[in-house]
Design a protein around this motif. Structure first.
Motif, PDB file in Angstrom:
ATOM      1  N   PHE A   1      -4.372   2.519 -11.267  1.00 31.50           N
ATOM      2  CA  PHE A   1      -4.025   3.552 -10.292  1.00 31.50           C
ATOM      3  C   PHE A   1      -3.094   4.600 -10.908  1.00 31.50           C
ATOM      4  CE2 PHE A   1      -1.086   5.182  -7.089  1.00 31.50           C
ATOM      5  CZ  PHE A   1      -1.971   5.766  -6.192  1.00 31.50           C
TER       6      PHE A   1
ATOM      7  N   ARG B   1      -5.410  12.977 -12.836  1.00 36.33           N
ATOM      8  CA  ARG B   1      -5.573  14.104 -11.917  1.00 36.33           C
ATOM      9  C   ARG B   1      -4.662  15.263 -12.321  1.00 36.33           C
ATOM     10  NH1 ARG B   1      -3.999  12.528  -6.299  1.00 36.33           N
ATOM     11  NH2 ARG B   1      -4.931  14.520  -5.754  1.00 36.33           N
TER      12      ARG B   1
ATOM     13  N   LYS C   1       0.836  -1.211   0.000  1.00 35.28           N
ATOM     14  CA  LYS C   1       0.000   0.000   0.000  1.00 35.28           C
ATOM     15  C   LYS C   1       0.868   1.257   0.000  1.00 35.28           C
ATOM     16  CE  LYS C   1      -3.902  -2.008   2.490  1.00 35.28           C
ATOM     17  NZ  LYS C   1      -4.574  -2.093   3.792  1.00 35.28           N
TER      18      LYS C   1
ATOM     19  N   VAL D   1       1.870  13.227  -6.410  1.00 31.03           N
ATOM     20  CA  VAL D   1       0.877  13.903  -7.252  1.00 31.03           C
ATOM     21  C   VAL D   1       0.177  15.002  -6.453  1.00 31.03           C
ATOM     22  CG1 VAL D   1      -1.313  13.601  -8.498  1.00 31.03           C
ATOM     23  CG2 VAL D   1       0.566  11.952  -8.811  1.00 31.03           C
ATOM     24  N   ASN D   2      -0.182  14.705  -5.202  1.00 33.21           N
ATOM     25  CA  ASN D   2      -0.804  15.724  -4.348  1.00 33.21           C
ATOM     26  C   ASN D   2       0.096  16.944  -4.196  1.00 33.21           C
ATOM     27  OD1 ASN D   2      -3.033  14.099  -3.913  1.00 33.21           O
ATOM     28  ND2 ASN D   2      -2.350  13.361  -1.913  1.00 33.21           N
TER      29      ASN D   2
ATOM     30  N   GLU E   1       0.817   8.765  -4.824  1.00 22.77           N
ATOM     31  CA  GLU E   1      -0.307   9.695  -4.656  1.00 22.77           C
ATOM     32  C   GLU E   1       0.156  10.955  -3.929  1.00 22.77           C
ATOM     33  OE1 GLU E   1      -4.945   9.780  -3.081  1.00 22.77           O
ATOM     34  OE2 GLU E   1      -3.782   7.931  -2.920  1.00 22.77           O
ATOM     35  N   ASN E   2       1.044  10.798  -2.949  1.00 18.52           N
ATOM     36  CA  ASN E   2       1.586  11.967  -2.233  1.00 18.52           C
ATOM     37  C   ASN E   2       2.361  12.878  -3.180  1.00 18.52           C
ATOM     38  OD1 ASN E   2       0.493  10.999   0.133  1.00 18.52           O
ATOM     39  ND2 ASN E   2       2.430  10.241   0.961  1.00 18.52           N
TER      40      ASN E   2
ATOM     41  N   GLN F   1      -4.988   6.822 -13.223  1.00 16.68           N
ATOM     42  CA  GLN F   1      -5.874   7.728 -12.469  1.00 16.68           C
ATOM     43  C   GLN F   1      -5.089   8.924 -11.935  1.00 16.68           C
ATOM     44  OE1 GLN F   1      -7.445   5.013  -9.549  1.00 16.68           O
ATOM     45  NE2 GLN F   1      -9.334   4.635 -10.726  1.00 16.68           N
ATOM     46  N   GLN F   2      -3.906   8.670 -11.401  1.00 12.80           N
ATOM     47  CA  GLN F   2      -3.099   9.758 -10.842  1.00 12.80           C
ATOM     48  C   GLN F   2      -2.612  10.702 -11.950  1.00 12.80           C
ATOM     49  OE1 GLN F   2      -2.978  10.261  -7.499  1.00 12.80           O
ATOM     50  NE2 GLN F   2      -4.377   8.529  -7.567  1.00 12.80           N
TER      51      GLN F   2
ATOM     52  N   PHE G   1       1.795   2.786  -3.408  1.00  8.64           N
ATOM     53  CA  PHE G   1       0.700   3.560  -3.996  1.00  8.64           C
ATOM     54  C   PHE G   1       0.567   4.915  -3.302  1.00  8.64           C
ATOM     55  CE2 PHE G   1      -0.361  -0.780  -5.139  1.00  8.64           C
ATOM     56  CZ  PHE G   1      -0.839  -0.666  -6.429  1.00  8.64           C
ATOM     57  N   GLN G   2       0.666   4.898  -1.973  1.00  8.71           N
ATOM     58  CA  GLN G   2       0.509   6.137  -1.210  1.00  8.71           C
ATOM     59  C   GLN G   2       1.626   7.126  -1.517  1.00  8.71           C
ATOM     60  OE1 GLN G   2      -2.251   6.866   0.952  1.00  8.71           O
ATOM     61  NE2 GLN G   2      -1.352   8.849   0.405  1.00  8.71           N
TER      62      GLN G   2
END
Length: 199
Positions: free
Chosen positions: A76, A83, A36, A46-47, A43-44, A79-80, A39-40
């Motif tokens: 995933f 965004r 996990k 991208v954030n 995503e971080n 998707q990122q 993935f996180q």
């Protein structure tokens, strides 16, 4: 060329959905946690690009852990990137030894502002606010085993403005690291790029 500051996010070696085989065998819960975490972490990144209003986003190889990419990881990742594209932030991607172009991919299109480099050194214009401010140059592994010094292929590619080069390689002959696309720091300097986005 623009005088304003340019900001970007550079990441590499995401290894999305890595099985963490040895650790997972000893501790299934720790293995699941670490799967996990890959993935996180992405995503971080991208954030961060979205929060800071980055001008563009770079991914320098080994997005996946192997040529047989899981559908979950591919969905995933797209998707990122979606965004970023929806926010008007272009992404540039090169493939490395763990995720070469020859690997399996689900039949899905990249979002509109995504540029993935091919098996030759390619250059894409870097356009910000309707103005071309430079170029992004990159190379994707066609297959896993690339033993050639690919950094040498970037010579003569420099364009006007900011020049960023993307390459997944073993720079400086690091011991204990697979010797794919080996090159020296002098090879990188000789190409005359402003920034090397390495993986």
């Amino acid at each position: 060329m623009t005088e304003r500051k340019i900001s970007f996010v550079h990441c590499a070696d995401l290894h999305l959905d890595s099985p963490f085989s040895g650790l997972s065998d000893m501790s299934p819960s720790m293995g699941a946690f670490l799967r996990k975490a890959t993935f996180q972490a992405f995503e971080n990144a991208v954030n961060l690009a979205l929060e800071r209003g980055a001008d563009f986003f770079l991914v320098s190889g080994d997005v996946y852990d192997g040529e047989d990419r899981s559908v979950r990881a591919q969905v995933f990742f797209l998707q990122q990137l979606g965004r970023l594209s929806d926010a008007g932030i272009p992404s540039f991607i090169v493939c490395g030894n763990h995720d070469p172009l020859s690997g399996w991919e689900a039949d899905r299109d990249f979002p509109p502002l995504v540029r993935r480099f091919g098996p030759e050194v390619e250059s894409f214009p870097l356009e910000l606010g309707g103005e071309i401010v430079g170029a992004v140059h990159g190379y994707s592994y066609p297959v896993r085993d690339v033993k050639e010094n690919i950094a040498l292929r970037f010579a003569g590619k420099r364009a006007e403005g900011l020049n960023i080069a993307m390459l997944h390689c073993n720079a400086g002959g690091w011991k204990g690291h697979e010797n794919f696309a080996p090159c020296s720091l002098d090879d990188l300097r000789a190409a005359g790029m402003d920034y090397w986005a390495l993986g």
